[in-house]
Design a protein around this motif. Sequence first.
Motif, PDB file in Angstrom:
ATOM      1  N   LYS A  40       0.824  -1.201   0.000  1.00  0.00           N
ATOM      2  CA  LYS A  40       0.000   0.000   0.000  1.00  0.00           C
ATOM      3  C   LYS A  40       0.863   1.257   0.000  1.00  0.00           C
ATOM      4  O   LYS A  40       0.592   2.186  -0.742  1.00  0.00           O
ATOM      5  N   LEU A  54       0.981   4.304  -2.774  1.00  0.00           N
ATOM      6  CA  LEU A  54       0.744   5.709  -2.440  1.00  0.00           C
ATOM      7  C   LEU A  54       1.927   6.583  -2.826  1.00  0.00           C
ATOM      8  O   LEU A  54       1.753   7.693  -3.315  1.00  0.00           O
ATOM      9  N   ILE A 112      -6.467  13.601  -3.753  1.00  0.00           N
ATOM     10  CA  ILE A 112      -5.971  12.849  -2.593  1.00  0.00           C
ATOM     11  C   ILE A 112      -6.177  13.655  -1.321  1.00  0.00           C
ATOM     12  O   ILE A 112      -6.599  13.114  -0.289  1.00  0.00           O
ATOM     13  N   VAL A 116     -10.734   5.010   4.151  1.00  0.00           N
ATOM     14  CA  VAL A 116     -10.036   5.036   2.870  1.00  0.00           C
ATOM     15  C   VAL A 116      -9.586   3.627   2.521  1.00  0.00           C
ATOM     16  O   VAL A 116      -9.091   2.894   3.371  1.00  0.00           O
ATOM     17  N   SER A 117      -9.760   3.267   1.274  1.00  0.00           N
ATOM     18  CA  SER A 117      -9.252   1.979   0.810  1.00  0.00           C
ATOM     19  C   SER A 117      -8.562   2.193  -0.528  1.00  0.00           C
ATOM     20  O   SER A 117      -8.895   3.118  -1.270  1.00  0.00           O
ATOM     21  N   TYR A 118      -7.600   1.347  -0.810  1.00  0.00           N
ATOM     22  CA  TYR A 118      -6.916   1.437  -2.083  1.00  0.00           C
ATOM     23  C   TYR A 118      -6.284   0.111  -2.433  1.00  0.00           C
ATOM     24  O   TYR A 118      -5.987  -0.706  -1.570  1.00  0.00           O
ATOM     25  N   CYS A 126      -6.169   0.680 -10.790  1.00  0.00           N
ATOM     26  CA  CYS A 126      -6.004   0.956  -9.359  1.00  0.00           C
ATOM     27  C   CYS A 126      -6.971   2.055  -8.931  1.00  0.00           C
ATOM     28  O   CYS A 126      -7.316   2.930  -9.729  1.00  0.00           O
ATOM     29  N   THR A 127      -7.384   2.001  -7.670  1.00  0.00           N
ATOM     30  CA  THR A 127      -8.247   3.042  -7.116  1.00  0.00           C
ATOM     31  C   THR A 127      -7.808   3.391  -5.702  1.00  0.00           C
ATOM     32  O   THR A 127      -7.292   2.552  -4.970  1.00  0.00           O
ATOM     33  N   ILE A 128      -8.024   4.631  -5.369  1.00  0.00           N
ATOM     34  CA  ILE A 128      -7.944   5.114  -3.988  1.00  0.00           C
ATOM     35  C   ILE A 128      -9.319   5.706  -3.736  1.00  0.00           C
ATOM     36  O   ILE A 128      -9.795   6.546  -4.512  1.00  0.00           O
ATOM     37  N   SER A 129      -9.986   5.270  -2.680  1.00  0.00           N
ATOM     38  CA  SER A 129     -11.357   5.732  -2.477  1.00  0.00           C
ATOM     39  C   SER A 129     -11.655   5.989  -1.014  1.00  0.00           C
ATOM     40  O   SER A 129     -11.043   5.420  -0.119  1.00  0.00           O
ATOM     41  N   TYR A 130     -12.608   6.870  -0.828  1.00  0.00           N
ATOM     42  CA  TYR A 130     -13.178   7.169   0.483  1.00  0.00           C
ATOM     43  C   TYR A 130     -14.660   6.847   0.387  1.00  0.00           C
ATOM     44  O   TYR A 130     -15.337   7.268  -0.556  1.00  0.00           O
TER      45      TYR A 130
END
Length: 145
Positions: free
Chosen positions: A46, A50, A80, A95-97, A104-108
């Motif tokens: 992770k 990032l 971000i 938050v997950s990613y 790929c995703t980064i999400s809230y």
Amino acid sequence: MLWALCERIEMFRKLVYLATLALCIGLGIAIEWIHSYHETQDKSDKSQMLEKVLTHANIQILEENYSCDGKPVQTVGAVIASIIEFNSSHSKNMVSYGCYNETCTISYTDCKPWQSSECSSRFLKFQLNETGNIKKNSFSCFDMP
């Protein structure tokens, strides 16, 4: 007298049943609460992802790939920052990613398990090339109501 004894035994059985049911429900809730704070992915993977994304913080997200509400700044870093800002209002990390194939995703996500509506999510999505590097023009931001 025998009738009164049978009634007491039956009442005692019902109390034991209710106490067992309450204990099982309480134990299930406690286990689920503890499990919700358990980390499921390797931290090193992770943090590497990032770090890669943050090196692209100044990249402007194309207008056709930007569907997020809020600030007019449409950079990867601004998205971000908004995800981190949303997350800071909770005591639990929302938050997950991660990546699946080359996406790929980064999400809230602000959705509680008991909510079927009135929850929201913000996603920063991007693609990786065959060498595992981020495609600079693949960033997109979108909100889900």
